[in-house]
Motif scaffolding. Structure first.
Motif, short mmCIF file in Angstrom:
data_model
loop_
_atom_site.label_atom_id
_atom_site.label_comp_id
_atom_site.label_asym_id
_atom_site.label_seq_id
_atom_site.Cartn_x
_atom_site.Cartn_y
_atom_site.Cartn_z
N ALA A 116 0.84 -1.21 0.00
CA ALA A 116 0.00 0.00 0.00
C ALA A 116 0.87 1.26 0.00
O ALA A 116 0.57 2.23 -0.71
N ASP A 117 1.96 1.24 0.78
CA ASP A 117 2.78 2.45 0.83
C ASP A 117 3.64 2.61 -0.40
O ASP A 117 3.93 3.75 -0.80
N LEU A 118 4.04 1.53 -1.03
CA LEU A 118 4.74 1.65 -2.32
C LEU A 118 3.81 2.32 -3.34
O LEU A 118 4.25 3.16 -4.13
N ILE A 132 12.97 -1.52 -7.87
CA ILE A 132 12.66 -1.09 -6.50
C ILE A 132 13.58 -1.87 -5.56
O ILE A 132 13.74 -3.09 -5.71
N ILE A 133 14.18 -1.18 -4.60
CA ILE A 133 15.07 -1.83 -3.64
C ILE A 133 14.53 -1.54 -2.24
O ILE A 133 14.31 -0.37 -1.88
N VAL A 134 14.30 -2.59 -1.45
CA VAL A 134 13.73 -2.45 -0.12
C VAL A 134 14.73 -2.96 0.91
O VAL A 134 15.15 -4.12 0.86
N ASN A 135 15.09 -2.10 1.84
CA ASN A 135 15.94 -2.50 2.96
C ASN A 135 15.05 -3.03 4.07
O ASN A 135 14.37 -2.26 4.75
N THR A 136 15.03 -4.34 4.25
CA THR A 136 14.20 -4.94 5.30
C THR A 136 14.95 -5.10 6.61
O THR A 136 14.38 -5.56 7.59
N THR A 137 16.23 -4.74 6.63
CA THR A 137 17.02 -4.85 7.86
C THR A 137 16.75 -3.64 8.76
O THR A 137 16.20 -2.63 8.33
N SER A 138 17.18 -3.74 10.01
CA SER A 138 17.01 -2.64 10.97
C SER A 138 18.30 -1.83 11.11
O SER A 138 18.45 -1.06 12.05
N ALA A 139 19.23 -1.99 10.16
CA ALA A 139 20.54 -1.34 10.26
C ALA A 139 20.44 0.17 10.46
O ALA A 139 21.21 0.77 11.22
N PHE A 158 21.95 0.77 -8.10
CA PHE A 158 20.81 1.67 -7.92
C PHE A 158 20.52 2.49 -9.18
O PHE A 158 19.66 3.36 -9.17
N THR A 159 21.23 2.19 -10.27
CA THR A 159 21.17 3.06 -11.45
C THR A 159 19.81 3.03 -12.14
O THR A 159 19.45 4.00 -12.82
N GLN A 160 19.06 1.94 -12.00
CA GLN A 160 17.71 1.88 -12.58
C GLN A 160 16.64 1.83 -11.49
O GLN A 160 15.48 1.54 -11.77
N CYS A 161 17.03 2.15 -10.29
CA CYS A 161 16.11 2.05 -9.15
C CYS A 161 15.17 3.27 -9.11
O CYS A 161 15.62 4.40 -8.94
N GLN A 162 13.88 3.00 -9.27
CA GLN A 162 12.89 4.07 -9.19
C GLN A 162 12.67 4.52 -7.75
O GLN A 162 12.41 5.70 -7.49
N LEU A 163 12.76 3.57 -6.82
CA LEU A 163 12.52 3.89 -5.42
C LEU A 163 13.36 2.99 -4.53
O LEU A 163 13.35 1.77 -4.66
N ALA A 164 14.10 3.61 -3.61
CA ALA A 164 14.80 2.89 -2.55
C ALA A 164 14.00 3.08 -1.28
O ALA A 164 13.77 4.22 -0.84
N TYR A 165 13.55 1.98 -0.69
CA TYR A 165 12.61 2.04 0.44
C TYR A 165 13.24 1.42 1.67
O TYR A 165 13.73 0.30 1.63
N GLN A 202 16.31 7.11 -8.01
CA GLN A 202 15.53 8.30 -8.38
C GLN A 202 14.82 8.91 -7.17
O GLN A 202 14.74 10.13 -7.05
N ASN A 203 14.31 8.07 -6.30
CA ASN A 203 13.59 8.52 -5.11
C ASN A 203 13.87 7.59 -3.95
O ASN A 203 14.32 6.45 -4.14
N ALA A 204 13.58 8.08 -2.73
CA ALA A 204 13.77 7.26 -1.53
C ALA A 204 12.65 7.57 -0.54
O ALA A 204 12.14 8.70 -0.50
N ALA A 205 12.28 6.57 0.23
CA ALA A 205 11.22 6.75 1.23
C ALA A 205 11.52 5.88 2.43
O ALA A 205 12.20 4.85 2.32
N ASP A 206 10.97 6.29 3.59
CA ASP A 206 11.15 5.46 4.79
C ASP A 206 9.87 4.69 5.09
O ASP A 206 8.90 4.74 4.32
N GLY A 207 9.85 3.98 6.21
CA GLY A 207 8.76 3.05 6.49
C GLY A 207 7.62 3.58 7.32
O GLY A 207 6.79 2.79 7.79
N LEU A 208 7.53 4.91 7.51
CA LEU A 208 6.42 5.45 8.30
C LEU A 208 5.08 5.12 7.66
O LEU A 208 4.13 4.74 8.35
N GLY A 209 5.01 5.27 6.34
CA GLY A 209 3.76 4.95 5.66
C GLY A 209 3.40 3.49 5.77
O GLY A 209 2.22 3.13 5.94
N MET A 210 4.40 2.61 5.72
CA MET A 210 4.15 1.18 5.90
C MET A 210 3.57 0.91 7.28
O MET A 210 2.66 0.08 7.44
N LEU A 211 4.12 1.58 8.31
CA LEU A 211 3.61 1.41 9.67
C LEU A 211 2.12 1.75 9.74
O LEU A 211 1.32 0.99 10.31
N VAL A 212 1.74 2.86 9.13
CA VAL A 212 0.34 3.28 9.16
C VAL A 212 -0.52 2.35 8.32
O VAL A 212 -1.63 1.97 8.74
#
Length: 283
Positions: free
Chosen positions: A119-121, A194-201, A215-222, A243-253
């Motif tokens: 949903a947040d993607l 799309i690249i998603v960091n699922t770790t808590s690093a 990341f050269t063809q990455c539309q969104l790094a999440y 191209q863009n980056a977002a964090d997980g606040l939207g996923m939480l909601v």
């Protein structure tokens, strides 16, 4: 009044009560929602005590109790089965136990993380159909999002991890040919959309292993982690060409909204809640 809660240890930082109260106000529903911090060795007892209240409808579960919640649930949805973890429990009709005449609670267990991520993607105006998605990390967070991502119509879902055996295990358990595990040499030829960091690093200001990830063809790094400012992963991804980056606040909601719908059959609006929480974080 319907009662809800989030179980975790620690749990003082949880935004869940704020989120669900906002949902309840939207839907004109009166609820109570508490933070409960059971001892590490007595989650089961605390959960049983909570559901002894006939007004208790459901609860959220966060670390470190998600795995135990999956074992205590009577039924599991597909995502929870694969993840071996539950973040949402919903009370079903109770049955009577003849030996002591008390009611036995039946709990349906769900993992709404993947639904929340998808949903947040979409909130980020990213198309998922026919896309190549790379998941960094092979823990419970990755496991919980596999099938909702596949159901969104991905072309390929790639998993990479420092310990490749874990990534390979998830890929094999997914039961779908679109899911593959790639080691460092394999990643060198991969160009994910799309690249998603699922770790808590990012919580510790650290990066996951990004060697050979393009990341050269990455539309969104999440980043599934959220903070007041862009995370270290988001900053690095943009420097590397995303191209863009977002964090997980939207996923939480969004995952909370899915839980709220499971409990109440109502669908709250998530955007105003995300915007309100973002403003709070920045204060």
């Amino acid at each position: 009044m319907k009662k809800f809660a989030v179980f975790g240890n620690p749990v003082a930082h949880s935004l869940s009560p704020t989120i669900h109260q906002m949902f309840a106000e939207q839907c004109d529903v009166a609820i109570s929602y508490d933070k409960l911090c059971p001892p590490l060795e007595d989650f089961a007892g605390s959960l049983e005590h909570f559901f002894e209240d006939p007004h208790a409808v459901g609860c959220n579960v966060t670390m470190p109790f998600k795995g135990e919640a999956a074992k205590l649930a009577t039924r599991l949805d597909h995502a929870a089965q694969l993840a071996g973890a539950v973040n949402t429990l919903h009370r079903q009709n109770s049955s009577m136990r003849s030996e002591d005449s008390r009611s036995e609670v039946s709990l349906n267990g769900y993992n709404t993380d993947g639904v929340g991520l998808v949903a947040d993607l979409k909130n980020q105006a990213v198309a998922l159909a026919d896309q190549r998605v790379l998941l960094i990390g092979a823990g419970g967070a990755a496991r919980g999002v596999i099938h909702p991502l596949l159901n969104a119509g991905l072309k390929t879902l790639i998993i990479t991890n420092r310990t490749m055996a874990k990534a390979e295990n998830i890929a094999s358990q997914a039961g779908d040919s679109r899911v593959v595990a790639l080691d460092k040499p394999g990643l060198a030829e991969c160009r994910p959309d799309i690249i998603v960091n699922t770790t808590s690093a990012s919580l510790g200001g650290e990066l996951p292993d990004l060697n050979n990830i393009s990341f050269t063809q990455c539309q969104l790094a999440y980043d599934m982690v959220y903070q007041a400012e862009p995370t270290v992963f988001m900053k690095q991804a943009l420097e590397l060409g995303a191209q863009n980056a977002a964090d997980g606040l939207g996923m939480l909601v969004e995952q909370a909204a899915a839980a709220f719908t499971i409990w109440t059959s109502m669908q709250p609006q998530t955007r105003p809640v995300i915007e309100a929480l973002r403003q709070q974080l920045r204060r």
